[in-house]
Design a protein around this motif. Sequence first.
Motif, PDB file in Angstrom:
ATOM      1  N   LEU A 180       0.867  -1.186   0.000  1.00 60.10           N
ATOM      2  CA  LEU A 180       0.000   0.000   0.000  1.00 60.10           C
ATOM      3  C   LEU A 180       0.897   1.226   0.000  1.00 60.10           C
ATOM      4  CD1 LEU A 180      -2.670  -0.840   2.744  1.00 60.10           C
ATOM      5  CD2 LEU A 180      -2.938  -1.030   0.267  1.00 60.10           C
ATOM      6  N   SER A 181       0.565   2.212  -0.804  1.00 61.02           N
ATOM      7  CA  SER A 181       1.342   3.449  -0.812  1.00 61.02           C
ATOM      8  C   SER A 181       0.413   4.639  -0.958  1.00 61.02           C
ATOM      9  CB  SER A 181       2.383   3.434  -1.937  1.00 61.02           C
ATOM     10  OG  SER A 181       1.744   3.361  -3.207  1.00 61.02           O
ATOM     11  N   PHE A 182       0.798   5.717  -0.348  1.00 60.75           N
ATOM     12  CA  PHE A 182       0.029   6.960  -0.476  1.00 60.75           C
ATOM     13  C   PHE A 182       0.905   8.108  -0.007  1.00 60.75           C
ATOM     14  CE2 PHE A 182      -1.029   5.014   3.611  1.00 60.75           C
ATOM     15  CZ  PHE A 182      -0.755   6.039   4.507  1.00 60.75           C
ATOM     16  N   ALA A 183       0.451   9.312  -0.227  1.00 60.88           N
ATOM     17  CA  ALA A 183       1.141  10.513   0.227  1.00 60.88           C
ATOM     18  C   ALA A 183       0.093  11.508   0.691  1.00 60.88           C
ATOM     19  CB  ALA A 183       1.991  11.111  -0.894  1.00 60.88           C
ATOM     20  N   LEU A 184       0.505  12.433   1.526  1.00 68.03           N
ATOM     21  CA  LEU A 184      -0.391  13.500   1.959  1.00 68.03           C
ATOM     22  C   LEU A 184       0.416  14.770   2.109  1.00 68.03           C
ATOM     23  CD1 LEU A 184       0.094  13.982   5.290  1.00 68.03           C
ATOM     24  CD2 LEU A 184      -1.076  11.789   5.364  1.00 68.03           C
TER      25      LEU A 184
ATOM     26  N   GLN B 277       3.545  24.054   0.703  1.00 65.85           N
ATOM     27  CA  GLN B 277       3.089  22.680   0.866  1.00 65.85           C
ATOM     28  C   GLN B 277       4.229  21.781   1.336  1.00 65.85           C
ATOM     29  OE1 GLN B 277       1.726  20.111  -2.574  1.00 65.85           O
ATOM     30  NE2 GLN B 277      -0.253  20.872  -1.851  1.00 65.85           N
ATOM     31  N   GLN B 278       3.943  20.974   2.369  1.00 70.11           N
ATOM     32  CA  GLN B 278       4.921  20.031   2.907  1.00 70.11           C
ATOM     33  C   GLN B 278       4.348  18.622   2.743  1.00 70.11           C
ATOM     34  OE1 GLN B 278       7.932  21.160   4.055  1.00 70.11           O
ATOM     35  NE2 GLN B 278       7.163  23.192   3.438  1.00 70.11           N
ATOM     36  N   THR B 279       5.067  17.757   2.026  1.00 72.07           N
ATOM     37  CA  THR B 279       4.525  16.442   1.684  1.00 72.07           C
ATOM     38  C   THR B 279       5.278  15.328   2.412  1.00 72.07           C
ATOM     39  OG1 THR B 279       6.012  16.237  -0.228  1.00 72.07           O
ATOM     40  CG2 THR B 279       3.854  17.252  -0.584  1.00 72.07           C
ATOM     41  N   THR B 280       4.562  14.211   2.604  1.00 69.31           N
ATOM     42  CA  THR B 280       5.143  13.008   3.213  1.00 69.31           C
ATOM     43  C   THR B 280       4.558  11.798   2.511  1.00 69.31           C
ATOM     44  OG1 THR B 280       5.184  14.155   5.355  1.00 69.31           O
ATOM     45  CG2 THR B 280       5.590  11.792   5.360  1.00 69.31           C
ATOM     46  N   SER B 281       5.415  10.847   2.145  1.00 71.14           N
ATOM     47  CA  SER B 281       4.939   9.639   1.463  1.00 71.14           C
ATOM     48  C   SER B 281       5.101   8.429   2.377  1.00 71.14           C
ATOM     49  CB  SER B 281       5.718   9.415   0.166  1.00 71.14           C
ATOM     50  OG  SER B 281       7.101   9.242   0.434  1.00 71.14           O
ATOM     51  N   PHE B 282       4.278   7.403   2.124  1.00 71.63           N
ATOM     52  CA  PHE B 282       4.260   6.202   2.957  1.00 71.63           C
ATOM     53  C   PHE B 282       4.147   4.972   2.065  1.00 71.63           C
ATOM     54  CE2 PHE B 282       2.456   9.698   5.310  1.00 71.63           C
ATOM     55  CZ  PHE B 282       3.075   9.622   6.551  1.00 71.63           C
ATOM     56  N   SER B 283       4.751   3.860   2.537  1.00 68.70           N
ATOM     57  CA  SER B 283       4.646   2.595   1.825  1.00 68.70           C
ATOM     58  C   SER B 283       4.636   1.466   2.850  1.00 68.70           C
ATOM     59  CB  SER B 283       5.821   2.425   0.861  1.00 68.70           C
ATOM     60  OG  SER B 283       5.724   1.188   0.174  1.00 68.70           O
ATOM     61  N   PHE B 284       3.721   0.510   2.672  1.00 64.59           N
ATOM     62  CA  PHE B 284       3.570  -0.591   3.621  1.00 64.59           C
ATOM     63  C   PHE B 284       3.458  -1.902   2.848  1.00 64.59           C
ATOM     64  CE2 PHE B 284       1.693   3.238   5.391  1.00 64.59           C
ATOM     65  CZ  PHE B 284       2.345   3.333   6.616  1.00 64.59           C
ATOM     66  N   ASP B 285       3.968  -3.003   3.452  1.00 63.13           N
ATOM     67  CA  ASP B 285       3.891  -4.303   2.800  1.00 63.13           C
ATOM     68  C   ASP B 285       3.018  -5.256   3.616  1.00 63.13           C
ATOM     69  OD1 ASP B 285       5.456  -5.226   4.942  1.00 63.13           O
ATOM     70  OD2 ASP B 285       7.334  -5.007   3.815  1.00 63.13           O
ATOM     71  N   ALA B 286       3.055  -6.530   3.257  1.00 60.35           N
ATOM     72  CA  ALA B 286       2.152  -7.511   3.869  1.00 60.35           C
ATOM     73  C   ALA B 286       2.470  -7.793   5.329  1.00 60.35           C
ATOM     74  CB  ALA B 286       2.202  -8.815   3.065  1.00 60.35           C
ATOM     75  N   THR B 287       3.620  -7.353   5.802  1.00 62.20           N
ATOM     76  CA  THR B 287       3.947  -7.585   7.222  1.00 62.20           C
ATOM     77  C   THR B 287       3.305  -6.540   8.132  1.00 62.20           C
ATOM     78  OG1 THR B 287       5.974  -6.249   7.128  1.00 62.20           O
ATOM     79  CG2 THR B 287       6.162  -8.590   6.566  1.00 62.20           C
ATOM     80  N   ASP B 288       2.771  -5.478   7.534  1.00 61.10           N
ATOM     81  CA  ASP B 288       2.254  -4.366   8.340  1.00 61.10           C
ATOM     82  C   ASP B 288       0.770  -4.534   8.635  1.00 61.10           C
ATOM     83  OD1 ASP B 288       4.645  -2.721   8.500  1.00 61.10           O
ATOM     84  OD2 ASP B 288       4.401  -2.454   6.329  1.00 61.10           O
ATOM     85  N   SER B 289       0.412  -4.218   9.869  1.00 56.64           N
ATOM     86  CA  SER B 289      -0.993  -4.241  10.279  1.00 56.64           C
ATOM     87  C   SER B 289      -1.574  -2.836  10.180  1.00 56.64           C
ATOM     88  CB  SER B 289      -1.102  -4.741  11.722  1.00 56.64           C
ATOM     89  OG  SER B 289      -0.481  -3.811  12.612  1.00 56.64           O
TER      90      SER B 289
END
Length: 562
Positions: free
Chosen positions: A181-185, A194-206
């Motif tokens: 899963l990936s997204f940014a805000l 504007q100040q941005t931050t991105s995120f990425s998660f895999d199958a190990t993450d709850s």
Amino acid sequence: MNGRLKTEKQTASLFFILEGSDSMVDSVNRMTGFASGMDINQMVRDLMDAERQPLQPMQQNAVETQLKIDEYREMNRRFSEFRNDTFDGVLRRSNMQSRETTSSNESALSASASAATPEGTYTISDAVTAKSERRTSDFGTTNGTGDGGSFLDDAGAFDRRSSFLTQADNVKGLDGTETELSFALAVYDENGDQQTTSFSFDATDSLDDIVDEVNRSGAGVQLFYDDFSGRMSMQRSDTGVYSEGGKEIRFGTMDGETFAEADDGALSTVFGFSNNDTVETEASNASFRLNGLDAVERRSNTFDVNGVTMTLNQDFTEEVQVGVSSDTDRIVDTVMSFVEDYNDMVETTQDKVSEEYFRDYAPLTEEQRRELSESEVELWEERSNSGLLQRDSILQGAISNMRSQFYETVDADIPNQTFNQIAELGITTSSDFRRGGVLEVDEEQLRAAVEEDPESVYQMFAADGDTPAEQGIARRLRDTLDNTITQIGERAGRTDLAANQSFTLGRELESQEDDISNFERRMQQVEDRYWSQFTAMEKAMADANSQMQQLMSQMGGGGQMM
């Protein structure tokens, strides 16, 4: 014939003893009085006791020197403590210019002030608190299905602590093929950038991992999941308006290093957040009327007004008065604490220089200590440890210098200085010279001086001019103590780690210990000489006895032959 054999056996035994029997002769063949019948051991001990008489005062002098070193270092510790404590006392502006704030309605508006805050009164009314933007997820609205706001089929069957992607069968926005899963805000800073931050998660993450990562990321938002509804909310951490004419939180993805605002990131496609949704709570600045000025705004509910930190705790319309004044009690308490510490230091010093010295009670040696009971040792040491610093020039000089510094004026470089004599604050030195110049305080006069001009009171202690006349009393005292500590260090060493050769009494102590060692070596030589002399005497007497026995034996033998 039997008598003759008996005599010959005795003579043989005597010669055996003379050759060094362990029972009668020690490791250096010392005779123990067999031939003479004298108690040689006791005689040598008595003679050596007389020879060692000079050793006892030598040892006592060395012990007294060490006691003096310890006494000096204890005084240095007291001086250092007082000197250092002044930093956190009368020399600290926050203590001596402490400000007290009052609010006519603490539940509506609370306030605090720093030492540099000017005194004054402020009136606030018509206050509306600042708010931060809050957004809520609505999966049905986001994907256009109208099947409810939760992003889950069954919130009750969902485990927020287990892998999120492996629960795709229960997540409406997943088809089970996703590996991450990936997204940014984005949010806006105080300059509107504007100040941005991105995120990425895999199958190990709850889901808990996702929520925690967002909240700890520094993105400036707080993400929340509700187990009952299966929905989420996101709130900006800061209150106030930063994005002019728009929403404070934007959702999207990263296109390289560029933020792309869109509803195709996981925040929208999986959790149901949308850039086009209706904001649950809009961001707004705090607004209020201040001293007659309308529509004063701040982004935060805690803000600064002329050094006064104010906090809006709720909306209100009535007038609330905030007053800033000197915290007289705290300033007076700080000065009184300084006086108390100073008096304690001076009285301790005065006690040391005036303490009676008992000349007849020299420090006990280890041998003397063993001969006395515990109570006798305690009584003796009470006197032997007394007066070691009597009339000490360093300590007397320190007391005299500090006392005189309270009489001198303080010409601080401040406009309209109200006070330049410590007596004007109600602080004077005792008229009893035997007390070493301890301070006496008229607390009412001190309080009045603080209320009249707290800055002038502070400068009386803390002024930092180039000359002593321009320096506050606390700074003068620190200089005197610095000099005193240095002098004591040169005489007795600053700490236990100081090498004896680096200070006067240490060198004296080493010289005394060398004298004791040399004396002990001489005593060993004297003892060896005594033993040598007595051994020679014993041998001579043994030889004479042997010759007599042989002569008697020969004479007795001749009579039988006849």
